[in-house]
Design a protein around this motif. Sequence first.
Motif, PDB file in Angstrom:
ATOM      1  N   ILE A  27      -7.275 -11.476 -11.048  1.00  0.00           N
ATOM      2  CA  ILE A  27      -6.308 -12.269 -11.816  1.00  0.00           C
ATOM      3  C   ILE A  27      -6.967 -12.847 -13.063  1.00  0.00           C
ATOM      4  N   ARG A  28      -8.195 -13.308 -12.936  1.00  0.00           N
ATOM      5  CA  ARG A  28      -8.914 -13.856 -14.093  1.00  0.00           C
ATOM      6  C   ARG A  28      -9.171 -12.788 -15.155  1.00  0.00           C
ATOM      7  N   SER A  29      -9.358 -11.558 -14.718  1.00  0.00           N
ATOM      8  CA  SER A  29      -9.661 -10.475 -15.666  1.00  0.00           C
ATOM      9  C   SER A  29      -8.493 -10.171 -16.594  1.00  0.00           C
ATOM     10  N   ASN A  30      -7.288 -10.599 -16.167  1.00  0.00           N
ATOM     11  CA  ASN A  30      -6.080 -10.395 -16.967  1.00  0.00           C
ATOM     12  C   ASN A  30      -5.797  -8.906 -17.222  1.00  0.00           C
ATOM     13  N   LYS A  31      -6.304  -8.074 -16.328  1.00  0.00           N
ATOM     14  CA  LYS A  31      -6.066  -6.640 -16.400  1.00  0.00           C
ATOM     15  C   LYS A  31      -5.353  -6.227 -15.117  1.00  0.00           C
ATOM     16  N   GLN A  32      -4.228  -5.551 -15.255  1.00  0.00           N
ATOM     17  CA  GLN A  32      -3.419  -5.235 -14.081  1.00  0.00           C
ATOM     18  C   GLN A  32      -4.202  -4.417 -13.056  1.00  0.00           C
ATOM     19  N   SER A  33      -4.102  -4.830 -11.802  1.00  0.00           N
ATOM     20  CA  SER A  33      -4.821  -4.167 -10.720  1.00  0.00           C
ATOM     21  C   SER A  33      -3.869  -3.892  -9.564  1.00  0.00           C
ATOM     22  N   VAL A  34      -4.235  -2.908  -8.737  1.00  0.00           N
ATOM     23  CA  VAL A  34      -3.405  -2.523  -7.593  1.00  0.00           C
ATOM     24  C   VAL A  34      -4.237  -2.580  -6.316  1.00  0.00           C
ATOM     25  N   ILE A  35      -3.637  -3.153  -5.268  1.00  0.00           N
ATOM     26  CA  ILE A  35      -4.256  -3.199  -3.943  1.00  0.00           C
ATOM     27  C   ILE A  35      -3.348  -2.457  -2.965  1.00  0.00           C
ATOM     28  N   ASP A  36      -3.923  -1.511  -2.229  1.00  0.00           N
ATOM     29  CA  ASP A  36      -3.168  -0.748  -1.235  1.00  0.00           C
ATOM     30  C   ASP A  36      -3.906  -0.822   0.091  1.00  0.00           C
ATOM     31  N   TYR A  37      -3.460  -0.065   1.079  1.00  0.00           N
ATOM     32  CA  TYR A  37      -4.082  -0.129   2.395  1.00  0.00           C
ATOM     33  C   TYR A  37      -4.184   1.268   2.993  1.00  0.00           C
ATOM     34  N   LEU A  38      -5.119   1.423   3.915  1.00  0.00           N
ATOM     35  CA  LEU A  38      -5.316   2.703   4.586  1.00  0.00           C
ATOM     36  C   LEU A  38      -5.157   2.522   6.085  1.00  0.00           C
ATOM     37  N   ASN A  39      -4.252   3.328   6.636  1.00  0.00           N
ATOM     38  CA  ASN A  39      -4.136   3.460   8.082  1.00  0.00           C
ATOM     39  C   ASN A  39      -4.053   4.954   8.389  1.00  0.00           C
ATOM     40  N   ILE A  40      -3.838   5.304   9.632  1.00  0.00           N
ATOM     41  CA  ILE A  40      -3.803   6.727   9.979  1.00  0.00           C
ATOM     42  C   ILE A  40      -2.706   7.453   9.220  1.00  0.00           C
ATOM     43  N   TYR A  41      -1.558   6.823   9.094  1.00  0.00           N
ATOM     44  CA  TYR A  41      -0.435   7.453   8.400  1.00  0.00           C
ATOM     45  C   TYR A  41      -0.775   7.742   6.944  1.00  0.00           C
ATOM     46  N   SER A  42      -1.316   6.747   6.238  1.00  0.00           N
ATOM     47  CA  SER A  42      -1.626   6.962   4.818  1.00  0.00           C
ATOM     48  C   SER A  42      -2.827   7.894   4.645  1.00  0.00           C
ATOM     49  N   ALA A  43      -3.776   7.876   5.593  1.00  0.00           N
ATOM     50  CA  ALA A  43      -4.898   8.813   5.521  1.00  0.00           C
ATOM     51  C   ALA A  43      -4.418  10.251   5.651  1.00  0.00           C
ATOM     52  N   ASN A  44      -3.421  10.469   6.503  1.00  0.00           N
ATOM     53  CA  ASN A  44      -2.850  11.816   6.644  1.00  0.00           C
ATOM     54  C   ASN A  44      -2.104  12.247   5.386  1.00  0.00           C
ATOM     55  N   ILE A  45      -1.367  11.314   4.780  1.00  0.00           N
ATOM     56  CA  ILE A  45      -0.669  11.651   3.529  1.00  0.00           C
ATOM     57  C   ILE A  45      -1.690  12.015   2.458  1.00  0.00           C
ATOM     58  N   ALA A  46      -2.760  11.219   2.355  1.00  0.00           N
ATOM     59  CA  ALA A  46      -3.790  11.478   1.347  1.00  0.00           C
ATOM     60  C   ALA A  46      -4.468  12.828   1.574  1.00  0.00           C
ATOM     61  N   TYR A  47      -4.617  13.211   2.834  1.00  0.00           N
ATOM     62  CA  TYR A  47      -5.245  14.495   3.157  1.00  0.00           C
ATOM     63  C   TYR A  47      -4.373  15.659   2.683  1.00  0.00           C
TER      64      TYR A  47
END
Length: 245
Positions: A27-47
């Motif tokens: 937030i201090r950097s004033n540059k837009q950032s994204v936070i996501d999460y990894l679980n088995i479902y998203s790991a399979n999608i990424a694969y």
Amino acid sequence: MKSIQILKAKVNILSVEELHEEIKGLIRSNKQSVIDYLNIYSANIAYEEEWFANFLNTCSIVLCDGKGIQLGAYFLGQEIPPQIAYNRWLWEFFSFCQSESYSIFLLGAKPGIFSKSIDVIHSKGYQLSIDGYHGYFNRSNEENDEVIKIINKFSPDILLVGFGMPLQEKWVIENRDKLNAKVIILGGAFLDWISGSVKLPPKIVTKLGFEWLYRLFLEPRRLAHRYLVGIPLFFYRVFFNRIFH
């Protein structure tokens, strides 16, 4: 920030306290950032989907959202990341945002669930600058533009988006350049947990790693393929990766 690779996606090694410090810095950097999460479902999608893996790997932070990822890291000989599950962490997150005076915009779920979530947050005594909008809008026409205008008028420090994977990631990719939010956090069904429309499992169930079974019992039609096919597929890929790499 330290991270490990689980199949084709990264996940960061950090505690809740470290996560909050990282959010402060973003937030201090004033540059837009994204936070996501990894679980088995998203790991399979990424694969299976290169665009999704690329998205996760370019996020500022990817949280470990399940015991399955911890087990996968163990089998791969990687450092085991702390689990930060949304259904437990969010209340710590709201306390953190209150202490730092961060504004929050919630985006997702049905109109009734979305509004009830804000009521629940207020009823628990949180004094937050908070607003939101439901997720049942057309994300491909002028209605989408109107929602973005509403978000930008509020100009939140943190935008929490919960459309479910991979819809929420596609939406962020298509719209992040238009959004006036310092940090975007993707949260899946977080509003269902907050509102109480989906009941939290007992803590012992989460601790033992059987939250997936609890959720499957609650929503068998929606989650059967994700868990009964996705979990064995994930571990097959993990073991294949360990043997041949």
